[in-house]
Design an enzyme around this catalytic site. Structure first.
Site, mmCIF file in Angstrom:
data_model
loop_
_atom_site.group_PDB
_atom_site.id
_atom_site.type_symbol
_atom_site.label_atom_id
_atom_site.label_comp_id
_atom_site.label_asym_id
_atom_site.label_seq_id
_atom_site.Cartn_x
_atom_site.Cartn_y
_atom_site.Cartn_z
ATOM 1 C CE LYS A 1 -4.025 -1.999 2.322
ATOM 2 N NZ LYS A 1 -4.696 -2.121 3.616
ATOM 3 C CE LYS B 1 -11.855 -4.572 -0.112
ATOM 4 N NZ LYS B 1 -12.635 -5.157 0.946
ATOM 5 C CE LYS C 1 -5.420 -9.910 -2.012
ATOM 6 N NZ LYS C 1 -5.621 -9.187 -0.772
HETATM 7 P P1 TYM Z 1 -10.508 -7.301 3.940
HETATM 8 O O1 TYM Z 1 -11.658 -6.379 4.145
HETATM 9 O O2 TYM Z 1 -9.498 -6.948 2.911
HETATM 10 O O3 TYM Z 1 -11.036 -8.752 3.587
HETATM 11 C C1 TYM Z 1 -11.974 -9.438 4.393
HETATM 12 C C2 TYM Z 1 -11.620 -10.916 4.424
HETATM 13 O O4 TYM Z 1 -11.629 -11.469 3.107
HETATM 14 C C3 TYM Z 1 -10.431 -12.185 2.878
HETATM 15 N N1 TYM Z 1 -10.065 -12.105 1.447
HETATM 16 C C4 TYM Z 1 -9.868 -13.164 0.645
HETATM 17 N N2 TYM Z 1 -9.947 -14.487 0.870
HETATM 18 C C5 TYM Z 1 -9.699 -15.325 -0.181
HETATM 19 N N3 TYM Z 1 -9.374 -14.890 -1.423
HETATM 20 C C6 TYM Z 1 -9.284 -13.561 -1.698
HETATM 21 N N4 TYM Z 1 -8.966 -13.134 -2.928
HETATM 22 C C7 TYM Z 1 -9.538 -12.639 -0.629
HETATM 23 N N5 TYM Z 1 -9.544 -11.277 -0.554
HETATM 24 C C8 TYM Z 1 -9.859 -10.978 0.721
HETATM 25 C C9 TYM Z 1 -9.392 -11.495 3.745
HETATM 26 O O5 TYM Z 1 -8.292 -12.338 4.019
HETATM 27 C C10 TYM Z 1 -10.209 -11.189 4.988
HETATM 28 O O6 TYM Z 1 -10.248 -12.293 5.870
HETATM 29 N N6 TYM Z 1 -7.381 -6.237 7.680
HETATM 30 C C11 TYM Z 1 -8.552 -7.020 7.351
HETATM 31 C C12 TYM Z 1 -9.766 -6.704 8.213
HETATM 32 C C13 TYM Z 1 -9.538 -6.798 9.695
HETATM 33 C C14 TYM Z 1 -9.399 -7.979 10.464
HETATM 34 C C15 TYM Z 1 -9.228 -7.543 11.822
HETATM 35 C C16 TYM Z 1 -9.385 -9.327 10.138
HETATM 36 C C17 TYM Z 1 -9.464 -5.741 10.563
HETATM 37 N N7 TYM Z 1 -9.280 -6.179 11.856
HETATM 38 C C18 TYM Z 1 -9.031 -8.465 12.841
HETATM 39 C C19 TYM Z 1 -9.202 -10.256 11.192
HETATM 40 C C20 TYM Z 1 -9.030 -9.807 12.525
HETATM 41 C C21 TYM Z 1 -8.910 -6.739 5.894
HETATM 42 O O7 TYM Z 1 -8.505 -5.766 5.342
HETATM 43 O O8 TYM Z 1 -9.791 -7.597 5.348
#
Ligand code: TYM
Length: 346
Positions: free
Chosen positions: A129, A213, A210
């Site tokens: 990022k 979005k 991957k």
């Molecule tokens: P975020 O919002 O990017 O994504 C939410 C969840 O979706 C999973 N994910 C995927 N899994 C499989 N294939 C993909 N292409 C894919 N893209 C996204 C992510 O691994 C995630 O589990 N930082 C985190 C949010 C967060 C969080 C936390 C998670 C904030 N605090 C505490 C766990 C515990 C995030 O940006 O997820």
């Protein structure tokens, strides 16, 4: 990448160990896609039956990249509705918005005190990022994983169901918890990752990266129209023809492997016959895509309908989130009290 998997299975018999808590989060950044669903939300919906589960719309994380404040409240509602539509039961789980429980920010500060900057600078997502940022690198972006640690530790959660891209962040939160316990006394259980089949769904237009979005053409949204799902699956990158007879699926190209992963998730009954066809060198990707698209439509069409119904009743979504914050807050307050006390803040 090392995986910290503590429990890979839900304890189906005799119930889960007492007081095991699950925490996970999702950013309200517009599109929730099938990667999010397969890697995360699908397993949340399953875990909520057996564990005390907290699922959080992480608005404070989402504002670490440029965003439009006027549109933001709608995005939060949207993310909440999509989660409910995808199977999160707000009665079984605590579904809430991060900033509605201010203890997240307070614990983050306390954890900042014991988090080495060097470790934050080595986080893969931070480096990505930071490299792409057009507005410089803000402290919030660097501290993003500390806020994640606060999210999980605030509820003393020991299980964190996420996709593969969050593993490094969970490893960091374990380190932070361990350091806190050593320095100030045993306070936090060490959280472990829970990964599921499909923990890394790849982009449909470029299976070397991957599904995300932030890449147009890479994803299928959770609330996509059925026709669009079919079109996108048909267009997914695979191979020009079947493999040689005797090929092994483990050696498949990334696009083909991705399709098989999705087939196993959405059409498990049809999976073995396509694996056999692959190994025999007779597989037809167009047919496989047809089966996959049908199965995906079957899963997502009812979700889209539920989502659209929910979005007609924004006050109901707000009520769900207010109730979630009300249930989360006392737990968060207890932990903050304890952490403050341990750190000599009285
Ligand atoms: P975020 O919002 O990017 O994504 C939410 C969840 O979706 C999973 N994910 C995927 N899994 C499989 N294939 C993909 N292409 C894919 N893209 C996204 C992510 O691994 C995630 O589990 N930082 C985190 C949010 C967060 C969080 C936390 C998670 C904030 N605090 C505490 C766990 C515990 C995030 O940006 O997820």
């Amino acid at each position: 990448m090392q995986k910290v998997e503590t429990q890979s299975e839900v304890a189906p018999h005799g119930g889960p160990p007492a007081r095991v808590r699950v925490f996970s989060g999702i950013q309200p950044t517009g599109v929730i896609h099938i990667g999010n669903y397969v890697g995360a939300i699908r397993q949340w919906a399953e875990l909520q039956r057996d564990y005390e589960s907290y699922f959080c719309i992480v608005d404070l994380h989402a504002i670490t990249v440029p965003y439009e404040p006027a549109e933001f409240p709608q995005r939060v509602l949207d993310a909440a509705a999509a989660n409910v539509a995808a199977g999160i039961d707000p009665k079984q789980s605590v579904l809430f918005v991060q900033s509605h429980v201010p203890e997240h920010s307070e614990l983050m500060w306390l954890l900042n005190i014991i988090t080495p900057v060097g470790q934050l600078e080595r986080m893969t997502q931070f480096k990505d990022k930071a490299r792409r940022s057009k507005v410089g690198v803000m402290a919030g972006l660097l501290n993003y994983p500390v806020l994640m640690a606060a999210d999980v530790l605030l509820y003393k959660a020991s299980l964190v169901p996420v996709g593969d891209d969050q593993v490094q962040h969970v490893e960091l939160m374990r380190d932070i918890a361990e350091r806190f316990n050593k320095q100030f006394g045993e306070t936090f259980p060490l959280p472990g990752v829970r990964l599921t089949k499909g923990a890394r769904i790849m982009a449909f237009n470029d299976p070397n990266v991957k599904m995300s979005k932030s890449i147009d053409g890479s994803y299928v949204a959770l609330v996509e129209r059925s026709e669009t799902i079919r079109k996108k699956v048909r267009a997914a990158v695979t191979d020009p023809g079947p493999p040689k007879k005797g090929s092994k699926l483990d050696d498949a190209t990334p696009g083909v492997a991705n399709l098989f992963t999705l087939l196993e998730v959405f059409a498990p009954a049809r999976y073995p016959e396509f694996v056999a066809a692959y190994e025999a060198g007779t597989v037809r990707y167009s047919e496989m895509k047809q089966v996959l698209a049908d199965a995906m439509v079957e899963t997502f069409a009812p979700m889209r309908k539920r989502y659209e119904e929910l979005m007609q009743r924004p006050d109901d979504i707000r009520d769900i989130l207010a109730d979630g914050a009300k249930r989360a807050r006392p737990v968060a307050q207890r932990t903050i009290e304890e952490a403050r006390h341990r750190m000599g803040l009285r």
